[in-house]
Every structure is written in C-alpha cells, then in structure tokens.
Enzyme design. Structure first.
Site, PDB file in Angstrom:
ATOM      1  N   ASP A  22       0.835  -1.201   0.000  1.00 50.64           N
ATOM      2  CA  ASP A  22       0.000   0.000   0.000  1.00 50.64           C
ATOM      3  C   ASP A  22       0.873   1.255   0.000  1.00 50.64           C
ATOM      4  OD1 ASP A  22      -2.308   1.489   0.026  1.00 50.64           O
ATOM      5  OD2 ASP A  22      -2.741   1.163   2.154  1.00 50.64           O
ATOM      6  N   ASN A  70     -10.599  -3.100  -6.434  1.00 50.54           N
ATOM      7  CA  ASN A  70      -9.774  -2.166  -7.224  1.00 50.54           C
ATOM      8  C   ASN A  70     -10.360  -1.846  -8.607  1.00 50.54           C
ATOM      9  OD1 ASN A  70      -6.578  -3.275  -5.863  1.00 50.54           O
ATOM     10  ND2 ASN A  70      -7.811  -1.502  -5.314  1.00 50.54           N
TER      11      ASN A  70
HETATM   12  C1  FPP Z   1      -1.940   0.148  -3.322  1.00 53.37           C
HETATM   13  O1  FPP Z   1      -1.454   1.474  -3.372  1.00 53.37           O
HETATM   14  C2  FPP Z   1      -1.415  -0.610  -4.445  1.00 53.37           C
HETATM   15  C3  FPP Z   1      -2.188  -1.195  -5.398  1.00 53.37           C
HETATM   16  C4  FPP Z   1      -3.653  -1.137  -5.401  1.00 53.37           C
HETATM   17  C5  FPP Z   1      -1.595  -1.920  -6.532  1.00 53.37           C
HETATM   18  C6  FPP Z   1      -0.328  -2.661  -6.250  1.00 53.37           C
HETATM   19  C7  FPP Z   1       0.414  -2.753  -7.514  1.00 53.37           C
HETATM   20  C8  FPP Z   1       1.748  -2.766  -7.667  1.00 53.37           C
HETATM   21  C9  FPP Z   1       2.675  -2.780  -6.540  1.00 53.37           C
HETATM   22  C10 FPP Z   1       2.382  -2.738  -9.014  1.00 53.37           C
HETATM   23  C11 FPP Z   1       1.978  -3.815  -9.968  1.00 53.37           C
HETATM   24  C12 FPP Z   1       2.036  -5.179  -9.372  1.00 53.37           C
HETATM   25  C13 FPP Z   1       2.819  -6.196  -9.820  1.00 53.37           C
HETATM   26  C14 FPP Z   1       2.757  -7.525  -9.162  1.00 53.37           C
HETATM   27  C15 FPP Z   1       3.742  -6.063 -10.945  1.00 53.37           C
HETATM   28  P1  FPP Z   1      -2.497   2.653  -3.562  1.00 53.37           P
HETATM   29  O2  FPP Z   1      -2.580   2.961  -4.998  1.00 53.37           O
HETATM   30  O3  FPP Z   1      -3.807   2.294  -2.918  1.00 53.37           O
HETATM   31  O4  FPP Z   1      -1.783   3.783  -2.743  1.00 53.37           O
HETATM   32  P2  FPP Z   1      -2.471   4.998  -1.953  1.00 53.37           P
HETATM   33  O5  FPP Z   1      -3.326   4.380  -0.854  1.00 53.37           O
HETATM   34  O6  FPP Z   1      -1.306   5.752  -1.412  1.00 53.37           O
HETATM   35  O7  FPP Z   1      -3.283   5.778  -2.947  1.00 53.37           O
END
Ligand code: FPP
Length: 249
Positions: A22, A70
């Site tokens: 996250d 998501n």
């Molecule tokens: C949460 O951060 C992250 C996600 C919903 C996606 C995770 C994806 C990756 C790490 C990259 C792609 C994955 C792979 C396996 C190649 P957020 O966007 O909710 O962050 P925030 O809460 O700060 O907005």
C-alpha cells in the site's frame, strides 16, 4: 542463504509471508508524480522483495496486487495496473525460471482481461514444476468472494456425495480455498501505516502475526524487510495456549 537476524537464527523464520502493498499513490503525490509512477516504482519494490524473500530462504511469498474492489478505480489507473502486470510477467518469466520460483495466482481468474489470463497461464505453466519457492499473486482477489466460491464448491461436492460434511473442519475447508496448496501465512506485512486487512486472506491469517510499517510500498526494501522478520521472530505464537504451557514453566 543470508542470515535473517541473530534472533531469527534461533527462532523459526516465517514460511509464508503475505504483503499488502500500500502507498503507491501517496508516494507519487509526495514526489509530485502521477499515480501510475507510484505503481511503476511499486513494481520495482515487488522485484526487490521477491529476491529478498528467496535470499532469506522464505519458501512462500504472496503479494496483494489487485483486489476485487480495485476495479472501482478510474479506468486509466486500472488499465495502467494491468499493463504493468503484463510487462512484469513478460520481463520476469526468465528470472522466475532461472531462480526456480513457481507462480500461483489467487483470485477470480476468469474475470481478468483475456491477455492477462493468457500471460498468467503461460507463466504458471512454465513454473509449475518448481517446488522450493512460490510467488503467490493475488489478482482480482477478495477473501469474501473466495469464501463464497469455496462454499459453493463444498455444497456441490456434498450434494454429489463426494464430500461428507459431518466431520468437516478447517483443514477440509482449506482445500477449497484458492490457497489450498500453500501453508497459511505466518506473517502479514502492510505498508503505508494503515492497520487493516482489506479483505486479504481473512481466514488464512487467523493466526498470522501482523506487521505494519509506515514506509510506503515503493520505498520498501531490505531494511524494512529485515525489521518485519525480526518483529515476527520476536513474537510468541501461542495459538490459544498460555506462555507457561509453551515454555513448560
Ligand atoms: C496500493 O497502493 C497498491 C495497489 C492497489 C496496486 C499494487 C500494484 C503494484 C505494486 C504494481 C503492480 C504489481 C505487480 C505484481 C507487478 P495505492 O494505490 O492504494 O496507494 P495509496 O493508498 O497511497 O493511494
């Protein structure tokens, strides 16, 4: 294989570490960059973590990459996440084979875009024979949908006479969960300081230790990984028993 910590050498290291990655969006905002750049840097953290887990001899690592919720994000961001995943799998196939890591996808697979399904299938097939290390990728995953799917399968098996429900226990139910061929996680790590499980491995993490770090996922690296493992090995896992029972005191 690297030593985890002095304490970890004496105590049992986790067999299965599951991570709620996250903070990509907040990382991007803090760097005045578009959100997708946070996800791109998050992909680099995925590669680092995979290597760290293997270097430290952790056989199972599961990453929460895309939840059933998501899909509610803006279409541009969903598309960009799918592109990053596609590129990650294409780039990493050789690496996974070289390092003998099996890919296991958990989540409602058939609802993912067709080209992603194809890529995932190809990667799973090419790595299916590896037994020492597993990368679990949670994609279109949510515990509640997983449990509903398991209950449907259990009901079907019971109705057809393939399953006797009378002595049914958690070990039987486990086989119907998507993680059926993996041990339950010992340690859940969540980055970015939020203290919730967000529909991730809810049944499987009943006895997991939870480590929350304020570090944002794109900044996650060796130092944070070691802190999380040290935190884990210093915990006393009692499974309902008393501390005296565990230590025969
Ligand atoms: C949460 O951060 C992250 C996600 C919903 C996606 C995770 C994806 C990756 C790490 C990259 C792609 C994955 C792979 C396996 C190649 P957020 O966007 O909710 O962050 P925030 O809460 O700060 O907005």
């Amino acid at each position: 294989m690297k030593s985890l910590t002095n304490q970890a050498d004496k105590t049992q290291a986790p067999k299965h570490v599951a991570i709620i990655m996250d903070g990509n969006g907040r990382w991007a905002k803090a760097h005045n960059l578009p959100r997708i750049e946070g996800h791109r840097q998050g992909t680099e953290a995925v590669k680092r973590t995979l290597k760290l887990a293997q270097d430290h001899g952790i056989p199972f690592i599961t990453l929460y990459a895309f939840s059933v919720e998501n899909w509610n994000r803006p279409k541009d961001e969903v598309d960009a996440l799918m592109d990053l995943l596609d590129k990650f799998l294409a780039d990493q196939l050789k690496e996974l084979i070289k390092r003998e890591i099996r890919l296991r996808v958990i989540g409602r697979f058939e609802e993912l875009p067709a080209h992603i399904q194809e890529r995932l299938q190809k990667t799973e097939q090419a790595t299916a024979h590896f037994t020492k290390y597993t990368l679990g990728l949670a994609l279109n995953y949510g515990s509640r949908t997983e449990i509903i799917d398991a209950l449907r399968a259990v009901t079907k098996a019971s109705k057809s006479g393939d399953l006797n429900i009378d002595n049914f226990d958690y070990n039987d139910l486990r086989r119907y969960l998507q993680t059926g061929d993996m041990p339950d996680p010992d340690l859940i790590i969540r980055t970015s300081g939020e203290s919730r499980l967000s529909n991730f491995l809810l049944l499987q993490s009943a006895y997991a230790e939870i480590h929350i770090t304020s570090v944002l996922w794109p900044d996650f690296g060796e130092a944070e990984f070691k802190i999380a493992i040290k935190d884990y090995v210093e915990r006393e896992r009692r499974y309902g028993k008393t501390s005296c029972q565990l230590h025969n005191t």
